[in-house]
Motif scaffolding. Structure first.
Motif, mmCIF file in Angstrom:
data_model
loop_
_atom_site.group_PDB
_atom_site.id
_atom_site.type_symbol
_atom_site.label_atom_id
_atom_site.label_comp_id
_atom_site.label_asym_id
_atom_site.label_seq_id
_atom_site.Cartn_x
_atom_site.Cartn_y
_atom_site.Cartn_z
ATOM 1 N N VAL A 1 0.853 -1.180 0.000
ATOM 2 C CA VAL A 1 0.000 0.000 0.000
ATOM 3 C C VAL A 1 0.893 1.235 0.000
ATOM 4 O O VAL A 1 1.763 1.382 0.850
ATOM 5 C CB VAL A 1 -0.922 0.012 1.234
ATOM 6 N N VAL A 2 0.699 2.092 -0.980
ATOM 7 C CA VAL A 2 1.370 3.388 -1.014
ATOM 8 C C VAL A 2 0.303 4.464 -0.823
ATOM 9 O O VAL A 2 -0.871 4.159 -0.661
ATOM 10 C CB VAL A 2 2.163 3.588 -2.332
ATOM 11 N N SER A 3 0.693 5.719 -0.844
ATOM 12 C CA SER A 3 -0.228 6.804 -0.483
ATOM 13 C C SER A 3 -1.513 6.824 -1.309
ATOM 14 O O SER A 3 -2.570 7.141 -0.790
ATOM 15 C CB SER A 3 0.487 8.146 -0.601
ATOM 16 N N ASP A 4 -1.452 6.497 -2.561
ATOM 17 C CA ASP A 4 -2.650 6.574 -3.399
ATOM 18 C C ASP A 4 -2.940 5.306 -4.190
ATOM 19 O O ASP A 4 -3.769 5.321 -5.093
ATOM 20 C CB ASP A 4 -2.529 7.746 -4.364
ATOM 21 N N ALA A 5 -2.281 4.212 -3.862
ATOM 22 C CA ALA A 5 -2.477 3.003 -4.677
ATOM 23 C C ALA A 5 -2.272 1.730 -3.855
ATOM 24 O O ALA A 5 -1.623 1.741 -2.818
ATOM 25 C CB ALA A 5 -1.507 3.002 -5.851
ATOM 26 N N LEU A 6 -2.841 0.665 -4.362
ATOM 27 C CA LEU A 6 -2.645 -0.675 -3.807
ATOM 28 C C LEU A 6 -1.994 -1.514 -4.899
ATOM 29 O O LEU A 6 -2.542 -1.678 -5.990
ATOM 30 C CB LEU A 6 -3.993 -1.285 -3.403
ATOM 31 N N TRP A 7 -0.801 -2.044 -4.609
ATOM 32 C CA TRP A 7 -0.056 -2.863 -5.572
ATOM 33 C C TRP A 7 -0.244 -4.320 -5.187
ATOM 34 O O TRP A 7 -0.042 -4.707 -4.038
ATOM 35 C CB TRP A 7 1.425 -2.518 -5.519
ATOM 36 N N ALA B 1 -6.598 4.951 -6.127
ATOM 37 C CA ALA B 1 -7.817 5.479 -5.517
ATOM 38 C C ALA B 1 -7.638 6.941 -5.118
ATOM 39 O O ALA B 1 -8.178 7.390 -4.125
ATOM 40 C CB ALA B 1 -8.195 4.635 -4.316
ATOM 41 N N TYR B 2 -6.881 7.686 -5.861
ATOM 42 C CA TYR B 2 -6.659 9.096 -5.567
ATOM 43 C C TYR B 2 -7.504 9.931 -6.520
ATOM 44 O O TYR B 2 -7.307 9.887 -7.724
ATOM 45 C CB TYR B 2 -5.175 9.439 -5.721
ATOM 46 N N GLU B 3 -8.447 10.660 -5.990
ATOM 47 C CA GLU B 3 -9.416 11.475 -6.733
ATOM 48 C C GLU B 3 -10.315 10.604 -7.603
ATOM 49 O O GLU B 3 -11.505 10.587 -7.447
ATOM 50 C CB GLU B 3 -8.738 12.575 -7.558
ATOM 51 N N LYS B 4 -9.764 9.873 -8.553
ATOM 52 C CA LYS B 4 -10.552 8.968 -9.386
ATOM 53 C C LYS B 4 -10.076 7.543 -9.151
ATOM 54 O O LYS B 4 -8.914 7.295 -8.876
ATOM 55 C CB LYS B 4 -10.398 9.313 -10.860
ATOM 56 N N PHE B 5 -10.985 6.624 -9.306
ATOM 57 C CA PHE B 5 -10.656 5.207 -9.154
ATOM 58 C C PHE B 5 -10.199 4.659 -10.505
ATOM 59 O O PHE B 5 -10.893 4.796 -11.512
ATOM 60 C CB PHE B 5 -11.888 4.441 -8.670
ATOM 61 N N SER B 6 -9.016 4.061 -10.530
ATOM 62 C CA SER B 6 -8.531 3.458 -11.772
ATOM 63 C C SER B 6 -7.679 2.242 -11.445
ATOM 64 O O SER B 6 -7.176 2.094 -10.338
ATOM 65 C CB SER B 6 -7.716 4.463 -12.584
ATOM 66 N N THR B 7 -7.531 1.371 -12.429
ATOM 67 C CA THR B 7 -6.717 0.163 -12.259
ATOM 68 C C THR B 7 -5.718 0.058 -13.406
ATOM 69 O O THR B 7 -5.926 0.609 -14.482
ATOM 70 C CB THR B 7 -7.597 -1.104 -12.246
#
Length: 98
Positions: free
Chosen positions: A32-38, A50-56
């Motif tokens: 887990v980093v500040s704005d993402a899950l790896w 998951a920062y502002e907009k949800f994207s993968t």
């Protein structure tokens, strides 16, 4: 060509594919980093932002690399297990007829 046929086994490949897809759900393999899950092991191949907009993001190259690495490890484990099994059978067979 014989070596490739001996090394590549479709059943082993399917098992490794399943392992590669299931291992990222184990919490130890997640980062887990500040704005993402790896997700992924040994290399992270799936990212959820998951920062502002949800994207993968799915990295197909590292996904295939993970499958290849897990396939090699799985194959080496099977080879070692078969050699140990053969050595035990030989030893038991030799002790029976001594």
């Amino acid at each position: 060509m014989v070596f490739i046929k001996k090394f590549f086994n479709m059943q082993r490949f399917i098992v490794c594919l399943c392992i590669t897809l299931l291992v990222p759900y184990i919490p130890i393999t997640q980062k887990v980093v500040s704005d993402a899950l790896w997700l992924g092991f040994p290399y992270k191949f799936y990212v959820i932002h998951a920062y502002e907009k949800f994207s993968t993001h799915f990295s197909i190259g590292t996904f295939f690399l993970n499958i290849f690495i897990i396939y090699l490890i799985y194959t080496l484990i099977l080879i070692i297990a078969n050699k140990i099994k053969t050595a035990i059978k030989r030893r038991v067979h030799n002790e029976k007829y001594d």
